[in-house]
Scaffold this active site. Structure first.
Site, PDB file in Angstrom:
ATOM      1  N   GLY A  51      -0.935   3.125  17.499  1.00 32.93           N
ATOM      2  CA  GLY A  51      -0.089   4.207  16.997  1.00 32.93           C
ATOM      3  C   GLY A  51       1.310   4.037  17.533  1.00 32.93           C
ATOM      4  O   GLY A  51       1.542   3.245  18.454  1.00 32.93           O
ATOM      5  N   CYS A  78      -4.794  -1.289  21.373  1.00 33.56           N
ATOM      6  CA  CYS A  78      -3.413  -0.954  21.704  1.00 33.56           C
ATOM      7  C   CYS A  78      -3.316   0.495  22.211  1.00 33.56           C
ATOM      8  O   CYS A  78      -3.837   0.810  23.272  1.00 33.56           O
ATOM      9  CB  CYS A  78      -2.514  -1.232  20.492  1.00 33.56           C
ATOM     10  SG  CYS A  78      -0.767  -1.256  20.927  1.00 33.56           S
ATOM     11  N   TYR A  79      -2.709   1.386  21.439  1.00 29.25           N
ATOM     12  CA  TYR A  79      -2.619   2.788  21.871  1.00 29.25           C
ATOM     13  C   TYR A  79      -4.023   3.331  22.189  1.00 29.25           C
ATOM     14  O   TYR A  79      -4.211   4.084  23.149  1.00 29.25           O
ATOM     15  CB  TYR A  79      -1.981   3.611  20.745  1.00 29.25           C
ATOM     16  CG  TYR A  79      -1.764   5.069  21.079  1.00 29.25           C
ATOM     17  CD1 TYR A  79      -0.656   5.478  21.804  1.00 29.25           C
ATOM     18  CD2 TYR A  79      -2.682   6.038  20.658  1.00 29.25           C
ATOM     19  CE1 TYR A  79      -0.457   6.817  22.114  1.00 29.25           C
ATOM     20  CE2 TYR A  79      -2.487   7.379  20.953  1.00 29.25           C
ATOM     21  CZ  TYR A  79      -1.374   7.770  21.684  1.00 29.25           C
ATOM     22  OH  TYR A  79      -1.179   9.091  21.980  1.00 29.25           O
ATOM     23  N   HIS A 165      -3.402  -6.677  18.717  1.00 32.35           N
ATOM     24  CA  HIS A 165      -3.921  -6.235  17.416  1.00 32.35           C
ATOM     25  C   HIS A 165      -4.868  -7.285  16.854  1.00 32.35           C
ATOM     26  O   HIS A 165      -4.429  -8.287  16.310  1.00 32.35           O
ATOM     27  CB  HIS A 165      -2.758  -5.969  16.457  1.00 32.35           C
ATOM     28  CG  HIS A 165      -2.017  -4.729  16.817  1.00 32.35           C
ATOM     29  ND1 HIS A 165      -2.389  -3.484  16.369  1.00 32.35           N
ATOM     30  CD2 HIS A 165      -0.972  -4.534  17.649  1.00 32.35           C
ATOM     31  CE1 HIS A 165      -1.591  -2.573  16.886  1.00 32.35           C
ATOM     32  NE2 HIS A 165      -0.723  -3.189  17.673  1.00 32.35           N
ATOM     33  N   GLU A 167      -6.664  -6.928  14.335  1.00 32.18           N
ATOM     34  CA  GLU A 167      -6.815  -6.763  12.894  1.00 32.18           C
ATOM     35  C   GLU A 167      -5.799  -7.563  12.081  1.00 32.18           C
ATOM     36  O   GLU A 167      -5.945  -7.690  10.872  1.00 32.18           O
ATOM     37  CB  GLU A 167      -6.721  -5.272  12.524  1.00 32.18           C
ATOM     38  CG  GLU A 167      -5.361  -4.605  12.730  1.00 32.18           C
ATOM     39  CD  GLU A 167      -5.105  -4.135  14.161  1.00 32.18           C
ATOM     40  OE1 GLU A 167      -5.774  -4.635  15.081  1.00 32.18           O
ATOM     41  OE2 GLU A 167      -4.213  -3.286  14.358  1.00 32.18           O
ATOM     42  N   SER A 219      -3.779   2.605 -17.234  1.00 30.09           N
ATOM     43  CA  SER A 219      -2.442   2.011 -17.266  1.00 30.09           C
ATOM     44  C   SER A 219      -2.459   0.603 -17.832  1.00 30.09           C
ATOM     45  O   SER A 219      -1.421   0.048 -18.144  1.00 30.09           O
ATOM     46  CB  SER A 219      -1.887   1.947 -15.842  1.00 30.09           C
ATOM     47  OG  SER A 219      -2.589   0.952 -15.118  1.00 30.09           O
ATOM     48  N   GLY A 220      -3.655   0.021 -17.908  1.00 30.47           N
ATOM     49  CA  GLY A 220      -3.732  -1.370 -18.317  1.00 30.47           C
ATOM     50  C   GLY A 220      -3.975  -2.270 -17.118  1.00 30.47           C
ATOM     51  O   GLY A 220      -4.301  -3.441 -17.260  1.00 30.47           O
ATOM     52  N   GLY A 221      -3.818  -1.718 -15.915  1.00 28.23           N
ATOM     53  CA  GLY A 221      -4.033  -2.504 -14.701  1.00 28.23           C
ATOM     54  C   GLY A 221      -5.466  -2.418 -14.221  1.00 28.23           C
ATOM     55  O   GLY A 221      -6.266  -1.634 -14.744  1.00 28.23           O
ATOM     56  N   VAL A 222      -5.763  -3.225 -13.210  1.00 25.92           N
ATOM     57  CA  VAL A 222      -7.143  -3.324 -12.740  1.00 25.92           C
ATOM     58  C   VAL A 222      -7.593  -2.044 -12.015  1.00 25.92           C
ATOM     59  O   VAL A 222      -8.762  -1.659 -12.089  1.00 25.92           O
ATOM     60  CB  VAL A 222      -7.339  -4.587 -11.856  1.00 25.92           C
ATOM     61  CG1 VAL A 222      -6.506  -4.529 -10.598  1.00 25.92           C
ATOM     62  CG2 VAL A 222      -8.798  -4.805 -11.508  1.00 25.92           C
ATOM     63  N   ASP A 223      -6.677  -1.354 -11.340  1.00 29.43           N
ATOM     64  CA  ASP A 223      -7.095  -0.186 -10.549  1.00 29.43           C
ATOM     65  C   ASP A 223      -7.587   0.951 -11.448  1.00 29.43           C
ATOM     66  O   ASP A 223      -8.680   1.486 -11.243  1.00 29.43           O
ATOM     67  CB  ASP A 223      -5.935   0.337  -9.688  1.00 29.43           C
ATOM     68  CG  ASP A 223      -5.280  -0.772  -8.904  1.00 29.43           C
ATOM     69  OD1 ASP A 223      -5.969  -1.745  -8.587  1.00 29.43           O
ATOM     70  OD2 ASP A 223      -4.070  -0.664  -8.621  1.00 29.43           O
ATOM     71  N   SER A 224      -6.771   1.313 -12.434  1.00 31.52           N
ATOM     72  CA  SER A 224      -7.186   2.451 -13.266  1.00 31.52           C
ATOM     73  C   SER A 224      -8.414   2.073 -14.093  1.00 31.52           C
ATOM     74  O   SER A 224      -9.294   2.905 -14.321  1.00 31.52           O
ATOM     75  CB  SER A 224      -6.035   2.928 -14.147  1.00 31.52           C
ATOM     76  OG  SER A 224      -5.588   1.900 -14.980  1.00 31.52           O
ATOM     77  N   LYS A 362      -6.186  -3.443  -2.729  1.00 30.25           N
ATOM     78  CA  LYS A 362      -6.287  -4.079  -4.043  1.00 30.25           C
ATOM     79  C   LYS A 362      -7.320  -5.211  -4.088  1.00 30.25           C
ATOM     80  O   LYS A 362      -8.081  -5.331  -5.035  1.00 30.25           O
ATOM     81  CB  LYS A 362      -4.921  -4.646  -4.404  1.00 30.25           C
ATOM     82  CG  LYS A 362      -4.863  -5.249  -5.763  1.00 30.25           C
ATOM     83  CD  LYS A 362      -4.100  -4.331  -6.590  1.00 30.25           C
ATOM     84  CE  LYS A 362      -3.852  -4.668  -7.966  1.00 30.25           C
ATOM     85  NZ  LYS A 362      -3.148  -3.521  -8.572  1.00 30.25           N
TER      86      LYS A 362
END
Ligand code: XMP
Length: 506
Positions: A51, A78-79, A165, A167, A219-224, A362
């Site tokens: 953080g 870390c924090y 870190h 990650e 929207s035409g994208g992969v997410d929607s 994504k």
């Protein structure tokens, strides 16, 4: 399941995502989630994130010390390590020279977290405080030249801390160290797969919407598309998709999206042509946040109007991703920009949101999309922001400027695809700053717009690097744009990574 307590670090969700990469389910929750709630979730382990604060800052986030009495393994990063040290009786102080970036760690004890890793290893640090003395019963397991206590552990109570870190990709053995915690310390099983994500999402959607009707913004994208398919699995015929053409799309995009959807799916699709309405609202607006909010609100208003035509439609599905959420700002993380589907939403809305991808990045969505049987072309489609070309025209949005940008962008897309770079780039697009510069064409003076080429590589949009495209390709793109797009006399290349830039210009 592993719970990650969020202390506001930019990489907090990355920790949860790395755990999921190890096929163990993980979720990020606020640092002050009550202990009873944490216990009720029955996690195999808890990770305390990094953080921006010092543990000594006034109002710095702290945990209920009872957390450390739980019979659950805990790893502080870390924090998170410093908090653990402080709450268990160790000492934390400010280091003389703050450390940001690469450092070399030396392992002093290979028995726990560092099993199977090298004696000396590259780690990535970002801190101003450090543990000066560990709590009783803790052993120090690693050091760096500037921090003598860079990792510690109390293996009987299963308490572990690392100052670096693990990650981020720059930490050489980050995943090995994480796996040691997950599988050796917490006894997790690696059984979390995209199929689980789908099953879990479908169950949650059913529980949320019941028998109500649902509309999904496409929207035409992969997410929607992925979000809509998950909802379709959950509620079947109760779903209607709505595609809003806001007039800020790329060349021929609306027709292509509708055709592709109707070819592959029999889910009802409503096509709303809202071109004039968005452009009217955007007229004369130059501030990027204002543009984002206008588009965010107008989308919702169109969806509400469509929902009114469907009996009992109470929910709106959005393909919101975690990167949209964090950039729009959370209680513990700073706002970078208001993504239209999060920070750009109006305060009052008639519809409740269904966002099955809100905790995913994504590339995780792409895995789910592939598992759902979506075609490769859709899975690997480059992201396109909801506010569309409005945030790629740097200045106010007019029909003339949209047309210029659309044409320049079409040339760029065409060349990038033909050169075989489309899939390896996270995004490639054209930007239109609304300034003019002088040129000479056909022995005459020109005074016209420049177009900027932006092409980046990225894993998850949280960080990105500018793509080193071949000069020959750039030359070809530049020539074609200037020759084929009236109103443009200059092409520039954006060579900024993220940070310090963002991917989009606004
Ligand atoms: P930035 O510009 O913040 O973008 O580096 C990160 C990713 O998010 C996309 N983006 C958006 N997507 N609504 C969206 O759906 C938005 O308002 C929005 N703003 C940025 C951007 O294209 C990139 O992939």
């Amino acid at each position: 399941m592993i719970l990650v307590l969020d202390f506001g670090g930019q990489y907090a969700q990355l920790i949860a995502r790395r755990v999921r990469e190890c096929r163990v389910f993980s979720e990020l929750i606020p640092y002050d989630t009550p202990i009873e709630e944490i216990r009720a979730r029955n996690p195999e382990g808890i990770i305390l994130s990094g953080g921006p604060n010092s543990v000594y800052d006034e109002g710095a986030p702290r945990v209920d010390p009872a957390l450390f009495d739980l019979d659950i393994p805990i790893l502080g990063i870390c924090y998170g390590m410093q908090l653990m040290a402080l709450d268990l009786g160790g000492e934390v102080g400010a280091v003389q020279i703050r450390e940001y970036g690469r450092s070399t760690l030396e392992v002093k004890d290979h028995s726990g977290l560092f099993a199977g890793t090298a004696e000396k290893q590259r780690v990535w640090m970002s801190h101003g405080d450090a543990v000066f003395s560990p709590p009783d019963d803790f052993v120090v397991t690693a050091e760096t030249p500037s921090a003598p206590i860079v990792a510690f552990e109390e293996p009987h109570k299963k308490r572990y801390g690392v100052q670096f870190h693990l990650e981020v990709r720059h930490t050489e053995y980050g995943m090995e160290i994480l796996k040691n915690f997950l599988f050796d310390v917490c006894d997790c099983r690696a059984d979390w797969t995209p199929v689980n994500i789908i099953t879990d999402a479908v169950e949650k959607i059913r529980a949320q919407v019941g028998d109500a009707r649902v509309i999904a913004g496409l929207s035409g994208g992969v997410d929607s598309a992925t979000a809509a398919m998950l909802v379709h699995r959950a509620v079947g015929d109760n779903l209607t998709c709505v595609f809003v053409d806001h007039g800020l799309l790329r060349k021929n995009e609306a027709e292509q999206v509708i055709e592709a959807f109707r070819e592959r799916s029999d889910i009802p699709l409503i096509h709303v042509d809202a071109t004039g309405r968005f452009l009217d609202k955007l007229a004369g607006v130059t501030d990027p946040e204002a543009k984002r909010k206008i588009v965010g609100e107008e989308f919702i208003r169109v969806f509400e109007e469509e929902a009114q035509k469907i009996e009992d439609a109470k929910f709106l599905v959005q393909g919101t991703l975690y990167s949209d959420v964090i950039e729009s700002g959370t209680r513990d993380a700073a706002r970078i920009k208001s993504h239209h589907n999060v920070g750009g939403l109006p305060e009052v809305m008639d519809l409740d949101l269904v966002e099955p991808l809100r905790n995913l990045f994504k590339d995780e969505v792409r895995v789910v999309a592939a598992e759902l049987g979506m075609p490769e072309r859709m899975v690997w489609r480059q992201p396109f922001p909801g506010p569309g070309l409005a945030i790629r025209i740097i200045g106010d949005v007019t029909a003339e400027r949209l047309e210029i940008l659309r044409q320049a962008d079409a040339v760029l897309q065409d060349e990038i695809r033909n050169a075989g770079f489309y899939r390896e780039l996270w995004q490639s697009f054209a930007v239109l700053p609304t300034i003019h510069s002088v040129g000479v064409m056909g022995d005459a003076r020109t005074y016209a717009y420049p177009v900027v080429i932006r092409a980046v590589t990225s894993d998850d949009a949280m960080t990105a690097d500018w793509a080193r495209l071949p000069y020959d390709l750039l030359e070809h793109i530049s020539n074609r744009i200037i020759n084929e797009v009236p109103g443009v006399n200059r092409v520039a290349l954006d060579i900024t990574s993220k940070p310090p830039g963002t991917i989009e210009w606004e």
